[in-house]
Design a protein around this motif. Structure first.
Motif, PDB file in Angstrom:
ATOM      1  N   VAL A 111      31.747  78.216  36.343  1.00 31.73           N
ATOM      2  CA  VAL A 111      30.645  77.732  35.509  1.00 31.73           C
ATOM      3  C   VAL A 111      29.319  77.877  36.249  1.00 31.73           C
ATOM      4  CG1 VAL A 111      29.675  75.648  34.458  1.00 31.73           C
ATOM      5  CG2 VAL A 111      32.071  76.214  34.112  1.00 31.73           C
ATOM      6  N   ALA A 112      29.305  77.625  37.553  1.00 30.61           N
ATOM      7  CA  ALA A 112      28.080  77.753  38.344  1.00 30.61           C
ATOM      8  C   ALA A 112      27.615  79.204  38.395  1.00 30.61           C
ATOM      9  CB  ALA A 112      28.309  77.209  39.754  1.00 30.61           C
ATOM     10  N   ALA A 113      28.535  80.133  38.485  1.00 32.57           N
ATOM     11  CA  ALA A 113      28.153  81.548  38.498  1.00 32.57           C
ATOM     12  C   ALA A 113      27.560  81.957  37.152  1.00 32.57           C
ATOM     13  CB  ALA A 113      29.370  82.412  38.825  1.00 32.57           C
ATOM     14  N   ALA A 114      28.163  81.491  36.070  1.00 35.96           N
ATOM     15  CA  ALA A 114      27.618  81.796  34.746  1.00 35.96           C
ATOM     16  C   ALA A 114      26.255  81.140  34.563  1.00 35.96           C
ATOM     17  CB  ALA A 114      28.587  81.324  33.668  1.00 35.96           C
ATOM     18  N   GLU A 115      26.109  79.925  35.049  1.00 33.98           N
ATOM     19  CA  GLU A 115      24.831  79.215  34.946  1.00 33.98           C
ATOM     20  C   GLU A 115      23.747  79.930  35.741  1.00 33.98           C
ATOM     21  OE1 GLU A 115      21.992  76.630  37.002  1.00 33.98           O
ATOM     22  OE2 GLU A 115      23.985  76.891  37.847  1.00 33.98           O
ATOM     23  N   ALA A 116      24.079  80.437  36.904  1.00 37.59           N
ATOM     24  CA  ALA A 116      23.109  81.162  37.721  1.00 37.59           C
ATOM     25  C   ALA A 116      22.691  82.460  37.039  1.00 37.59           C
ATOM     26  CB  ALA A 116      23.687  81.444  39.102  1.00 37.59           C
ATOM     27  N   ALA A 117      23.635  83.163  36.450  1.00 36.04           N
ATOM     28  CA  ALA A 117      23.308  84.420  35.767  1.00 36.04           C
ATOM     29  C   ALA A 117      22.410  84.172  34.558  1.00 36.04           C
ATOM     30  CB  ALA A 117      24.591  85.134  35.345  1.00 36.04           C
ATOM     31  N   VAL A 118      22.753  83.197  33.748  1.00 39.81           N
ATOM     32  CA  VAL A 118      21.938  82.892  32.569  1.00 39.81           C
ATOM     33  C   VAL A 118      20.575  82.344  32.996  1.00 39.81           C
ATOM     34  CG1 VAL A 118      21.782  81.388  30.544  1.00 39.81           C
ATOM     35  CG2 VAL A 118      23.913  82.555  31.055  1.00 39.81           C
ATOM     36  N   GLY A 119      20.570  81.488  34.020  1.00 34.32           N
ATOM     37  CA  GLY A 119      19.307  80.932  34.502  1.00 34.32           C
ATOM     38  C   GLY A 119      18.378  81.998  35.034  1.00 34.32           C
ATOM     39  N   LEU A 120      18.902  82.948  35.792  1.00 32.57           N
ATOM     40  CA  LEU A 120      18.065  84.029  36.293  1.00 32.57           C
ATOM     41  C   LEU A 120      17.563  84.930  35.168  1.00 32.57           C
ATOM     42  CD1 LEU A 120      19.866  85.008  39.605  1.00 32.57           C
ATOM     43  CD2 LEU A 120      17.626  83.940  39.341  1.00 32.57           C
ATOM     44  N   ALA A 121      18.385  85.157  34.163  1.00 38.28           N
ATOM     45  CA  ALA A 121      17.939  85.956  33.016  1.00 38.28           C
ATOM     46  C   ALA A 121      16.801  85.250  32.273  1.00 38.28           C
ATOM     47  CB  ALA A 121      19.107  86.212  32.070  1.00 38.28           C
ATOM     48  N   ILE A 122      16.907  83.942  32.123  1.00 48.79           N
ATOM     49  CA  ILE A 122      15.835  83.179  31.471  1.00 48.79           C
ATOM     50  C   ILE A 122      14.573  83.214  32.320  1.00 48.79           C
ATOM     51  CG2 ILE A 122      15.130  80.838  30.802  1.00 48.79           C
ATOM     52  CD1 ILE A 122      18.038  80.407  29.888  1.00 48.79           C
ATOM     53  N   LEU A 123      14.722  83.102  33.633  1.00 45.55           N
ATOM     54  CA  LEU A 123      13.558  83.147  34.516  1.00 45.55           C
ATOM     55  C   LEU A 123      12.857  84.503  34.449  1.00 45.55           C
ATOM     56  CD1 LEU A 123      14.759  81.279  37.719  1.00 45.55           C
ATOM     57  CD2 LEU A 123      13.203  80.488  35.946  1.00 45.55           C
TER      58      LEU A 123
END
Length: 104
Positions: free
Chosen positions: A72-84
């Motif tokens: 879940v943390a890896a998915a959150e990091a990927a989505v968070g970086l895409a949003i950033l």
């Protein structure tokens, strides 16, 4: 063989969680906030693995939950970086204060 007491693991996890919480609450750069959230999730992982190794019913349940948290943390990091990246392309800034979505 000498085992490390559980209190040291819990103290380490508490310190990591507090550092991550401090970073989330005080930093203005969104990348640093994302890294601090990951640090808090790693503190949770330390707790899960530590608690899965003690007690009369020591099993791998905590370790399995840790794998789920890492996923879940890896998915959150990927989505968070895409949003950033999208925010930076649109607003030319990733400062937390400047990211008021209601103001154009």
């Amino acid at each position: 063989m000498r085992m490390v007491p559980i209190t040291l693991y819990l103290a380490l996890a508490a310190i990591l969680f507090c550092i991550g919480l401090y970073g989330v609450l005080t930093r203005r750069h969104l990348v640093i906030v994302l890294v601090c959230v990951e640090l808090m999730l790693n503190a949770v992982n330390i707790n899960l693995v530590a608690f899965s190794s003690i007690g009369p019913f020591a099993n791998i349940t905590g370790q399995v939950f840790t794998l789920f948290v890492i996923t879940v943390a890896a998915a959150e990091a990927a989505v968070g970086l895409a949003i950033l990246i999208a925010l930076y392309k649109n607003r030319k800034s990733i400062d937390v204060i400047k990211q008021d979505l209601m103001r154009w």
